[in-house]
Scaffold this motif. Sequence first.
Motif, PDB file in Angstrom:
ATOM      1  N   ALA A 133       3.977  16.769   4.754  1.00 52.00           N
ATOM      2  CA  ALA A 133       2.880  17.097   5.620  1.00 52.00           C
ATOM      3  C   ALA A 133       1.822  17.352   4.582  1.00 52.00           C
ATOM      4  O   ALA A 133       0.619  17.081   5.016  1.00 52.00           O
ATOM      5  CB  ALA A 133       3.075  18.185   6.392  1.00 52.00           C
ATOM      6  N   LEU A 134       1.912  17.980   3.460  1.00 47.23           N
ATOM      7  CA  LEU A 134       1.068  18.203   2.619  1.00 47.23           C
ATOM      8  C   LEU A 134       0.242  16.807   1.988  1.00 47.23           C
ATOM      9  O   LEU A 134      -0.870  16.675   1.795  1.00 47.23           O
ATOM     10  CB  LEU A 134       1.620  18.998   1.361  1.00 47.23           C
ATOM     11  CG  LEU A 134       1.934  20.644   1.555  1.00 47.23           C
ATOM     12  CD1 LEU A 134       2.353  20.877   0.222  1.00 47.23           C
ATOM     13  CD2 LEU A 134       0.491  21.170   1.880  1.00 47.23           C
ATOM     14  N   VAL A 135       1.027  15.950   1.825  1.00 45.46           N
ATOM     15  CA  VAL A 135       0.399  14.449   1.051  1.00 45.46           C
ATOM     16  C   VAL A 135       0.048  13.563   2.347  1.00 45.46           C
ATOM     17  O   VAL A 135      -0.773  12.596   2.047  1.00 45.46           O
ATOM     18  CB  VAL A 135       1.665  13.771   0.383  1.00 45.46           C
ATOM     19  CG1 VAL A 135       2.128  14.619  -0.705  1.00 45.46           C
ATOM     20  CG2 VAL A 135       2.817  13.070   1.187  1.00 45.46           C
ATOM     21  N   LEU A 136       0.348  14.134   3.527  1.00 44.20           N
ATOM     22  CA  LEU A 136      -0.074  13.062   4.878  1.00 44.20           C
ATOM     23  C   LEU A 136      -1.788  12.929   4.807  1.00 44.20           C
ATOM     24  O   LEU A 136      -2.130  11.607   4.541  1.00 44.20           O
ATOM     25  CB  LEU A 136       0.230  13.643   6.039  1.00 44.20           C
ATOM     26  CG  LEU A 136      -0.224  12.881   7.266  1.00 44.20           C
ATOM     27  CD1 LEU A 136       0.307  11.549   7.231  1.00 44.20           C
ATOM     28  CD2 LEU A 136       0.103  13.609   8.589  1.00 44.20           C
ATOM     29  N   PRO A 137      -2.556  13.813   4.132  1.00 44.91           N
ATOM     30  CA  PRO A 137      -3.914  13.619   4.306  1.00 44.91           C
ATOM     31  C   PRO A 137      -4.287  12.614   3.366  1.00 44.91           C
ATOM     32  O   PRO A 137      -5.339  11.996   3.585  1.00 44.91           O
ATOM     33  CB  PRO A 137      -4.571  15.024   4.040  1.00 44.91           C
ATOM     34  CG  PRO A 137      -3.707  16.248   4.741  1.00 44.91           C
ATOM     35  CD  PRO A 137      -2.214  15.467   4.310  1.00 44.91           C
ATOM     36  N   LEU A 138      -3.874  12.825   2.040  1.00 47.49           N
ATOM     37  CA  LEU A 138      -4.179  11.797   1.153  1.00 47.49           C
ATOM     38  C   LEU A 138      -3.753  10.290   1.307  1.00 47.49           C
ATOM     39  O   LEU A 138      -4.509   9.498   1.130  1.00 47.49           O
ATOM     40  CB  LEU A 138      -3.300  12.207  -0.350  1.00 47.49           C
ATOM     41  CG  LEU A 138      -3.499  11.235  -1.518  1.00 47.49           C
ATOM     42  CD1 LEU A 138      -4.956  11.191  -2.031  1.00 47.49           C
ATOM     43  CD2 LEU A 138      -2.669  11.823  -2.638  1.00 47.49           C
ATOM     44  N   ALA A 139      -2.566  10.180   1.890  1.00 49.38           N
ATOM     45  CA  ALA A 139      -1.933   9.151   2.629  1.00 49.38           C
ATOM     46  C   ALA A 139      -3.080   8.463   3.478  1.00 49.38           C
ATOM     47  O   ALA A 139      -3.583   7.294   3.580  1.00 49.38           O
ATOM     48  CB  ALA A 139      -0.654   9.173   3.309  1.00 49.38           C
ATOM     49  N   LEU A 140      -3.691   9.127   4.461  1.00 50.53           N
ATOM     50  CA  LEU A 140      -4.549   8.686   5.563  1.00 50.53           C
ATOM     51  C   LEU A 140      -6.018   8.241   4.724  1.00 50.53           C
ATOM     52  O   LEU A 140      -6.413   7.351   5.206  1.00 50.53           O
ATOM     53  CB  LEU A 140      -4.896   9.696   6.504  1.00 50.53           C
ATOM     54  CG  LEU A 140      -3.652  10.276   7.238  1.00 50.53           C
ATOM     55  CD1 LEU A 140      -4.130  11.329   8.162  1.00 50.53           C
ATOM     56  CD2 LEU A 140      -3.220   9.030   8.117  1.00 50.53           C
ATOM     57  N   LEU A 142      -6.102   6.984   1.780  1.00 47.41           N
ATOM     58  CA  LEU A 142      -5.756   5.788   1.147  1.00 47.41           C
ATOM     59  C   LEU A 142      -5.300   4.747   2.121  1.00 47.41           C
ATOM     60  O   LEU A 142      -4.717   3.561   1.481  1.00 47.41           O
ATOM     61  CB  LEU A 142      -4.824   5.940   0.054  1.00 47.41           C
ATOM     62  CG  LEU A 142      -5.117   6.915  -1.211  1.00 47.41           C
ATOM     63  CD1 LEU A 142      -3.853   7.360  -1.904  1.00 47.41           C
ATOM     64  CD2 LEU A 142      -6.304   6.391  -1.852  1.00 47.41           C
ATOM     65  N   ALA A 143      -5.407   4.825   3.152  1.00 50.98           N
ATOM     66  CA  ALA A 143      -4.982   3.849   4.340  1.00 50.98           C
ATOM     67  C   ALA A 143      -5.773   2.525   4.063  1.00 50.98           C
ATOM     68  O   ALA A 143      -5.106   1.483   4.563  1.00 50.98           O
ATOM     69  CB  ALA A 143      -5.120   4.493   5.780  1.00 50.98           C
ATOM     70  N   PHE A 144      -6.973   2.515   3.754  1.00 48.98           N
ATOM     71  CA  PHE A 144      -7.803   1.231   3.784  1.00 48.98           C
ATOM     72  C   PHE A 144      -7.156   0.439   2.860  1.00 48.98           C
ATOM     73  O   PHE A 144      -7.567  -0.756   2.592  1.00 48.98           O
ATOM     74  CB  PHE A 144      -9.061   1.782   3.666  1.00 48.98           C
ATOM     75  CG  PHE A 144      -9.468   2.192   1.964  1.00 48.98           C
ATOM     76  CD1 PHE A 144      -9.803   1.592   1.070  1.00 48.98           C
ATOM     77  CD2 PHE A 144      -9.358   3.496   1.753  1.00 48.98           C
ATOM     78  CE1 PHE A 144     -10.125   1.877  -0.306  1.00 48.98           C
ATOM     79  CE2 PHE A 144      -9.571   3.890   0.688  1.00 48.98           C
ATOM     80  CZ  PHE A 144      -9.813   3.142  -0.595  1.00 48.98           C
ATOM     81  N   THR A 145      -6.381   1.095   1.890  1.00 49.93           N
ATOM     82  CA  THR A 145      -5.854   0.070   0.763  1.00 49.93           C
ATOM     83  C   THR A 145      -4.464  -0.622   0.926  1.00 49.93           C
ATOM     84  O   THR A 145      -4.034  -1.194   0.261  1.00 49.93           O
ATOM     85  CB  THR A 145      -5.475   1.171  -0.586  1.00 49.93           C
ATOM     86  OG1 THR A 145      -4.565   2.044  -0.278  1.00 49.93           O
ATOM     87  CG2 THR A 145      -6.707   1.765  -0.919  1.00 49.93           C
TER      88      THR A 145
END
Length: 236
Positions: A133-140, A142-145
Motif C-alpha cells: 500500500a505504501l509503494v502503490l503511489p510510487l507505482a502509479l 511510474l505507470a507511464f514507464t
Amino acid sequence: MRAVIASLAKALGGLADPVVGKVIAKTVGITVLVFIALGAALYYVLVYALAQFGLSGGGFAEAAAAAILAIAAFWLLFRVVSLAVLQFFADEVVAAVEQRHYAAAAQAARAVPLKQDIANAARGIIRTLSINALVLPLALILAFTAIGPAVVFLLANAVLLGRELTDMTWHRYQETAGFARSPVSRAEQVMLGAAIAGVMLVPVINLLAPVIGAAAGAHLTHKRMAERAVEPEEQQ
C-alpha cells in the motif's frame, strides 16, 4: 551473492525429497482451493448484486466475471496466500532440509508452536499489505514507464519475501542460537527474496516458488549460523 545462489541450487536439488513433495502438494492444493472458493464467492456476490438492479446474465455473465476476477486475484494475491499457507508447513520443509544436510545443528531446533505459526502468518500478511500500500503511489507515478510499477513491486516484495523465507528457519533457533538476530544479512535476504519474487511471476512454476524459497532460506540461514558459531571460538 554466491551463498544465495548456492542455497537456491541446493533447494532445487531437494525438490525430489518425498517430504518436500508432500509439502508442495499440500501448499499448492490449499492455495488453489482458496482461490476456487474465492471465485465461487464472487459468483454468488455478483448474482445477488445484479439481481438487486434487475439485471441478470443468466448465470454465464456472472460466472465469466467471477472467473476473471478470481484469476486477477490469483495473480495479485498469490504471494500473500501461498506464504500464509506455507507458514503452517514450513517446519516440514525446514526439517527435511536439516535432516539431509544439517542433522547435528538441528539438535538445537525447537518446533514452532501453532499459535506462533498463526501469529507469524498474520504479521506477514499485514507487512505485505502495508508495504504494498505504501509503494502503490510510487507505482502509479511510474505507470507511464510501463515497467516501473513492476520493478517497484518486485523490489518491495523482495524485501518482504527474503525476511519471511529466512525467518522460517531462524524462528526454530532464535531461543538457542546465542545471538538475538537472524545471521542472514539484509542484502542476502533481499537477493533471495528477489529471486523467489521473480519465480513467482512465472505461471505454473510459481506454485513451487514458496517451497523452493523456504528450502533456500534454510540453507542460507544454516550457513550463516555455522559461521557465527565459529566466530566466538576464533576470538578465544
